[in-house]
Design a protein around this motif. Sequence first.
Motif, mmCIF file in Angstrom:
data_model
loop_
_atom_site.group_PDB
_atom_site.id
_atom_site.type_symbol
_atom_site.label_atom_id
_atom_site.label_comp_id
_atom_site.label_asym_id
_atom_site.label_seq_id
_atom_site.Cartn_x
_atom_site.Cartn_y
_atom_site.Cartn_z
ATOM 1 N N LYS A 251 40.752 28.493 62.442
ATOM 2 C CA LYS A 251 41.871 29.341 62.076
ATOM 3 C C LYS A 251 41.375 30.285 60.987
ATOM 4 N N ILE A 252 41.260 31.552 61.334
ATOM 5 C CA ILE A 252 40.743 32.562 60.428
ATOM 6 C C ILE A 252 41.944 33.325 59.868
ATOM 7 N N TYR A 253 42.223 33.120 58.585
ATOM 8 C CA TYR A 253 43.357 33.739 57.925
ATOM 9 C C TYR A 253 42.897 35.017 57.227
ATOM 10 N N LEU A 254 43.494 36.148 57.606
ATOM 11 C CA LEU A 254 43.144 37.431 57.022
ATOM 12 C C LEU A 254 44.185 37.799 55.981
ATOM 13 N N SER A 255 43.726 38.164 54.800
ATOM 14 C CA SER A 255 44.624 38.547 53.707
ATOM 15 C C SER A 255 45.341 39.843 54.057
ATOM 16 N N GLY B 63 31.211 19.366 77.333
ATOM 17 C CA GLY B 63 32.605 19.474 77.744
ATOM 18 C C GLY B 63 33.567 19.653 76.579
ATOM 19 N N LYS B 64 33.036 19.761 75.354
ATOM 20 C CA LYS B 64 33.898 19.957 74.186
ATOM 21 C C LYS B 64 34.508 21.351 74.225
ATOM 22 N N LYS B 65 35.700 21.459 73.646
ATOM 23 C CA LYS B 65 36.451 22.716 73.713
ATOM 24 C C LYS B 65 36.860 23.171 72.325
ATOM 25 N N GLY B 66 37.134 24.468 72.220
ATOM 26 C CA GLY B 66 37.575 25.014 70.954
ATOM 27 C C GLY B 66 38.471 26.215 71.131
ATOM 28 N N GLU B 67 39.257 26.487 70.104
ATOM 29 C CA GLU B 67 40.123 27.664 70.064
ATOM 30 C C GLU B 67 39.900 28.367 68.732
ATOM 31 N N VAL B 68 39.893 29.681 68.780
ATOM 32 C CA VAL B 68 39.798 30.498 67.562
ATOM 33 C C VAL B 68 41.082 31.300 67.459
ATOM 34 N N PHE B 69 41.683 31.290 66.270
ATOM 35 C CA PHE B 69 42.918 32.018 66.016
ATOM 36 C C PHE B 69 42.693 33.000 64.869
ATOM 37 N N LEU B 70 43.197 34.214 64.979
ATOM 38 C CA LEU B 70 43.276 35.138 63.854
ATOM 39 C C LEU B 70 44.715 35.118 63.377
ATOM 40 N N LEU B 71 44.915 34.810 62.102
ATOM 41 C CA LEU B 71 46.253 34.707 61.518
ATOM 42 C C LEU B 71 46.280 35.532 60.236
ATOM 43 N N SER B 72 47.469 35.826 59.737
ATOM 44 C CA SER B 72 47.558 36.557 58.470
ATOM 45 C C SER B 72 48.037 35.621 57.371
ATOM 46 N N THR B 73 47.694 35.988 56.126
ATOM 47 C CA THR B 73 48.105 35.195 54.969
ATOM 48 C C THR B 73 48.464 36.132 53.824
ATOM 49 N N THR B 74 49.352 35.680 52.970
ATOM 50 C CA THR B 74 49.689 36.464 51.776
ATOM 51 C C THR B 74 48.763 36.095 50.615
#
Length: 112
Positions: free
Chosen positions: A107-111, A77-88
């Motif tokens: 949280k996946i930060y893309l350059s 019953g565990k839950k998760g969220e994946v986010f694609l975000l940008s970073t400088t």
Amino acid sequence: STCTIPTSGISCGQTLSTIGSGSVVFGEDTNGDEHHYTFAPSYASWSIWDGTNTLFFSESTRSQSEMRAYYTDISSGKKGEVFLLSTTDPASYLEIVVVDSSTFQLKIYLSE
């Protein structure tokens, strides 16, 4: 915790569906559990290994923008969220957040 992820094939402006199928990001959370996320055009996989057992999260939905996805481990019953975000920052990186004992965020930060 945070770890550096490979930037090869991953760039700002991509979505969960456009990052190369089979590309993997991984790292340890603050509990020492190992998270592995494998990209796919639909229904990407996410597993968490605690040193003894592995949880396998099933993708339940993605946002219309393809920048966020929601996961559930049916047995626990565990839950998760994946986010694609940008970073400088000059390199892309992964942040794993343990919200509580049954909720996780990648949280996946893309350059840029």
